[in-house]
Design a protein around this motif. Structure first.
Motif, PDB file in Angstrom:
ATOM      1  N   THR A 136      -1.779   6.677  -5.224  1.00  0.00           N
ATOM      2  CA  THR A 136      -2.827   6.059  -4.553  1.00  0.00           C
ATOM      3  C   THR A 136      -3.258   6.307  -3.292  1.00  0.00           C
ATOM      4  OG1 THR A 136      -2.206   4.220  -6.414  1.00  0.00           O
ATOM      5  CG2 THR A 136      -4.096   4.003  -4.741  1.00  0.00           C
ATOM      6  N   THR A 148       2.546   1.488  -3.461  1.00  0.00           N
ATOM      7  CA  THR A 148       1.587   2.155  -4.690  1.00  0.00           C
ATOM      8  C   THR A 148       1.497   3.824  -4.455  1.00  0.00           C
ATOM      9  OG1 THR A 148      -0.471   1.415  -3.344  1.00  0.00           O
ATOM     10  CG2 THR A 148       0.553  -0.129  -5.243  1.00  0.00           C
ATOM     11  N   SER A 161      -6.695   2.676  -3.083  1.00  0.00           N
ATOM     12  CA  SER A 161      -6.212   1.519  -3.004  1.00  0.00           C
ATOM     13  C   SER A 161      -7.285   0.191  -2.654  1.00  0.00           C
ATOM     14  CB  SER A 161      -5.087   1.303  -1.901  1.00  0.00           C
ATOM     15  OG  SER A 161      -4.401   0.133  -1.727  1.00  0.00           O
ATOM     16  N   ARG A 209       0.882  -1.249  -0.120  1.00  0.00           N
ATOM     17  CA  ARG A 209       0.011  -0.074   0.005  1.00  0.00           C
ATOM     18  C   ARG A 209       0.812   1.226   0.024  1.00  0.00           C
ATOM     19  NH1 ARG A 209      -4.833  -0.518   3.623  1.00  0.00           N
ATOM     20  NH2 ARG A 209      -5.811  -1.378   1.810  1.00  0.00           N
TER      21      ARG A 209
END
Length: 231
Positions: free
Chosen positions: A70, A64, A75, A61
């Motif tokens: 994101t 990204t 996400s 997470r």
């Protein structure tokens, strides 16, 4: 076990085993092949989404967010969508907050070796499952060797290959070959060395492309037959 298709259609698929759209795209393509009653010979080629990532990897997470901007909400929505698409195609994504992203250069070396044993496709599918379903550290040589062993490859030989890097240069050359030909994102699917399909295009679009390719092959075959009959 995933069906391994054979000629007359040849598919070169450039992908990375930590790319969710690569397995989704393949599963869509696989379904399209079944729906069109066509067969294909598949060769997988290497692509590293994170060539400079440290061995310990990064939280997926956080990765990204830093790489693509994101948000946490974005996400979660993306993961839910990917998971749902996987379920529809028969592949299980099991995302978790502590899931990590890894570099895959060693995984590609094993895939190169597996191709010499006629087990590249099987190992590719096993690696997708290892990462997305079982959340394993596929940058770890022991995990990679164990994964290779799951499909009948020799575990000790796999470890030796990763230790001495005997296929590293071959993988680098393969990567360069495809990037020099304009492949900058994955999945990139090249059909009969002629038609490039980028991304997970959906079953219907793959069906359309495959039908077009099959018609071309049939036309060539008909032309050969006509030429022979005229002799």
């Amino acid at each position: 076990m995933t069906v391994f298709f054979r000629s007359p259609i040849h598919l070169d698929i450039v992908s990375d085993v930590v790319c969710p759209w690569c397995i989704i795209g393949f599963k869509q393509l696989e379904k399209a092949l079944i729906e069109t009653d066509l067969t294909a010979d598949i060769t997988w080629h290497p692509f590293e989404l994170n060539p400079h990532m440290e061995p310990q990897g990064e939280n997926l997470r956080e990765h990204t967010a830093a790489k693509y901007g994101t948000t946490t909400e974005g996400s979660a929505k993306a993961r839910a969508r990917i998971t749902e698409m996987g379920e529809e195609l028969g592949f299980e994504f099991k995302y978790a907050d502590d899931m990590r992203m890894y570099n895959t250069f060693m995984a590609h070396q094993l895939l190169h070796w597996a191709a010499t044993k006629g087990l590249q496709h099987e190992l590719k599918m096993e690696l997708f499952s290892a990462f997305f379903t079982h959340r394993l550290h596929i940058g770890d040589p022991n995990v990679l060797a164990s994964t290779a062993g799951n499909i009948g490859l020799d575990l000790q030989e796999a470890l030796a290959i990763l230790e001495d890097g005997r296929f590293a240069e071959d993988v680098r050359k393969n990567q360069k070959y495809w990037t020099n030909r304009g492949v900058s994102g994955v999945p990139a699917i090249i059909i009969n060395q002629k038609h490039l399909v980028s991304g997970a295009q959906g079953v219907e679009n793959y069906v359309s492309v495959l039908k077009q390719v099959n018609e071309e092959l049939q036309s060539i075959e008909d032309g050969k037959t006509a030429a022979e009959e005229s002799l």
